[in-house]
Design an enzyme around this catalytic site. Structure first.
Site, PDB file in Angstrom:
ATOM      1  N   GLU A 117       4.084  -2.097 -14.722  1.00  0.00           N
ATOM      2  CA  GLU A 117       5.011  -3.170 -14.335  1.00  0.00           C
ATOM      3  C   GLU A 117       5.637  -3.908 -15.517  1.00  0.00           C
ATOM      4  OE1 GLU A 117       2.875  -5.517 -11.443  1.00  0.00           O
ATOM      5  OE2 GLU A 117       2.376  -3.763 -10.248  1.00  0.00           O
ATOM      6  N   GLU A 130       0.936   4.002  -5.106  1.00  0.00           N
ATOM      7  CA  GLU A 130       0.327   2.871  -4.372  1.00  0.00           C
ATOM      8  C   GLU A 130       0.949   2.741  -2.985  1.00  0.00           C
ATOM      9  OE1 GLU A 130       0.271  -0.723  -6.737  1.00  0.00           O
ATOM     10  OE2 GLU A 130      -0.164   0.375  -8.575  1.00  0.00           O
TER      11      GLU A 130
HETATM   12  O1  9MR Z   1      -4.916  -4.348  -4.649  1.00  0.00           O
HETATM   13  C1  9MR Z   1      -5.084  -5.191  -5.762  1.00  0.00           C
HETATM   14  C2  9MR Z   1      -5.649  -6.522  -5.328  1.00  0.00           C
HETATM   15  O2  9MR Z   1      -6.978  -6.355  -4.857  1.00  0.00           O
HETATM   16  C3  9MR Z   1      -5.612  -7.511  -6.490  1.00  0.00           C
HETATM   17  O3  9MR Z   1      -6.023  -8.783  -6.035  1.00  0.00           O
HETATM   18  C4  9MR Z   1      -4.204  -7.576  -7.044  1.00  0.00           C
HETATM   19  C5  9MR Z   1      -4.095  -8.534  -8.212  1.00  0.00           C
HETATM   20  O4  9MR Z   1      -2.790  -8.583  -8.716  1.00  0.00           O
HETATM   21  O5  9MR Z   1      -3.811  -6.280  -7.465  1.00  0.00           O
HETATM   22  C6  9MR Z   1      -3.721  -5.392  -6.429  1.00  0.00           C
HETATM   23  O6  9MR Z   1      -3.242  -4.138  -6.870  1.00  0.00           O
HETATM   24  C7  9MR Z   1      -1.966  -4.127  -7.489  1.00  0.00           C
HETATM   25  C8  9MR Z   1      -1.953  -3.006  -8.492  1.00  0.00           C
HETATM   26  O7  9MR Z   1      -3.006  -3.153  -9.388  1.00  0.00           O
HETATM   27  C9  9MR Z   1      -0.630  -2.931  -9.227  1.00  0.00           C
HETATM   28  N1  9MR Z   1       0.473  -2.878  -8.335  1.00  0.00           N
HETATM   29  C10 9MR Z   1       0.486  -3.840  -7.259  1.00  0.00           C
HETATM   30  C11 9MR Z   1      -0.836  -3.822  -6.498  1.00  0.00           C
HETATM   31  C12 9MR Z   1      -0.778  -4.772  -5.316  1.00  0.00           C
HETATM   32  O8  9MR Z   1      -0.594  -6.082  -5.749  1.00  0.00           O
END
Ligand code: 9MR
Length: 379
Positions: free
Chosen positions: A168, A281
């Site tokens: 990102e 994802e």
């Molecule tokens: O699914 C993840 C969630 O449990 C966390 O709290 C969150 C924190 O930012 O991140 C989520 O996963 C993210 C991923 O690492 C990167 N892309 C977006 C995903 C959804 O927010």
């Protein structure tokens, strides 16, 4: 006499209960066998998997584990390899959750994805600061980043198939996001623009020369400008001789996005740079009010809760959107190596509603069968 009658009735009742139990067992066993296996129906196309959290890999979520073990041949750690979790303090690594994840994936013969090395989220503040709380210098931050990458990638050398090296880093308009990584290492200068990204990829490669290295981001499938920014980034890395195997399109979708055209634009323009493309994802928000776009900084569990999630109408729309996305991915399967769902079943997703293929009791939904049909129709 009465006693004998009662005994007979009891025996009959026991026999009926046993028979019914046997029948229910047999039917549910048959139903279970009737459910096709995702990794089988997609085996000639691409790897298929899900993001796993600690409850799955330690056996506390047996519902999820049953799905993972039946359907997936690849997995990504949802949180356990992120900087904050694995390296919470300067001299302290927290290996246990990550070790459990890697061991679980190996036991179940899944291709293991490392997520993620350099990101502006889920990274502790100390990473960017000195003891007095001031921003680090460029050189000190680079050293810190190198130590982290070398240590984490090195520990799992030869075991993790591929790493989301940078996550990102782009804004919606394709420019680089203003994070502490860019501000401190890039120092605002044009020629150092991609510097932190270049370094991250070089050090990841040095730590495990056989691991695949990826750039991963969201809304590449909905913002052409952002996708063009990712294309420019890949071209830049390649022009410097830096190895990058694939770009991950996260694809946090909704019932109205992405469009077929947007998704195809992303796949074809990224693949034209010579990298593979992965959907890393995948999930689809079902709520029909409020924000439904691709910018996940505007998405949360609360904003995606959906009282209509279980309705037949919503499930039908969800199945149609999954079928549409899968048919695009299958059309471009020569460029696509992996599709990973962000979670395993609805109850354990990072968002609300009904975003995945399995419901809150772990049962396959209409969307699951739509995906299976799309896969079977693809030759
Ligand atoms: O699914 C993840 C969630 O449990 C966390 O709290 C969150 C924190 O930012 O991140 C989520 O996963 C993210 C991923 O690492 C990167 N892309 C977006 C995903 C959804 O927010």
């Amino acid at each position: 006499m009465r006693l004998r009658e009662r005994a007979m009735k009891t025996r009959q009742a026991i026999t009926i209960v046993t028979l019914v139990g046997f029948l229910v067992g047999a039917v549910s066993c048959m139903a279970e066998q009737d459910v096709p296996t995702l990794k089988d129906v997609l085996k000639n196309h691409f790897l298929i998997g899900g993001a796993l959290n600690g409850r799955v890999v330690t056996g506390r979520d047996s519902l999820a584990a049953a799905i993972v073990e039946k359907h997936f041949n690849t997995a990504t750690a949802e949180n356990d390899l992120k900087w904050q979790r694995i390296h919470p303090w300067p001299d302290q690594y927290n290996w246990e959750p990550a070790d459990s994840y890697v061991a679980y994936c190996e036991k179940n013969r899944m291709a293991i994805i490392g997520h993620c090395l350099v990101w502006h989220n889920q990274v502790p503040r100390w990473v960017f600061r000195d003891d007095s709380g001031n921003d680090l210098t460029r050189d000190v931050l680079l050293t810190r980043m190198k130590d982290h990458i070398t240590t984490v990638v090195g520990r799992y050398k030869g075991r993790i198939k591929g790493w989301d090296v940078v996550n990102e880093a782009l804004n919606e308009d394709g420019t680089l996001r203003n994070t502490p990584w860019l501000r401190i290492i890039g120092e605002g200068s044009e020629d150092k623009r991609y510097d932190y990204i270049e370094h991250a990829f070089r050090w990841a490669h040095e730590a495990d020369p056989n691991a695949e290295l990826y750039y991963n981001d969201y809304s590449l499938e909905s913002s052409k400008a952002k996708c063009d920014g990712a294309v420019a980034l890949v071209k830049h890395l390649k022009s410097k001789g830096i190895r990058i195997a694939a770009v991950g399109i996260q694809l946090h979708g909704s019932l109205t996005h992405p469009s077929v055209e947007g998704l195809e634009y992303a796949i074809t323009s990224l693949a034209a740079t010579g990298v593979k493309v992965m959907v890393t994802e995948l999930d689809i928000r079902t709520q029909s009010r409020g924000y439904r776009g691709a910018d996940i900084s505007r998405v949360s569990r609360a904003s995606t809760s959906d009282s209509d999630a279980a309705s037949a109408e919503t499930q039908k729309k969800l199945a149609e959107k999954y079928a549409e996305i899968l048919s695009v991915l299958l059309k471009h399967k020569k460029d696509i190596t992996r599709v990973t769902f962000w979670g395993v079943y609805d109850g354990a997703s990072w968002i609300g509603g009904s975003p995945l293929l399995f419901d809150r009791s772990g049962q396959p939904k209409e969307a699951f069968f739509a995906v299976v049909r799309a896969a079977r129709e693809s030759r």
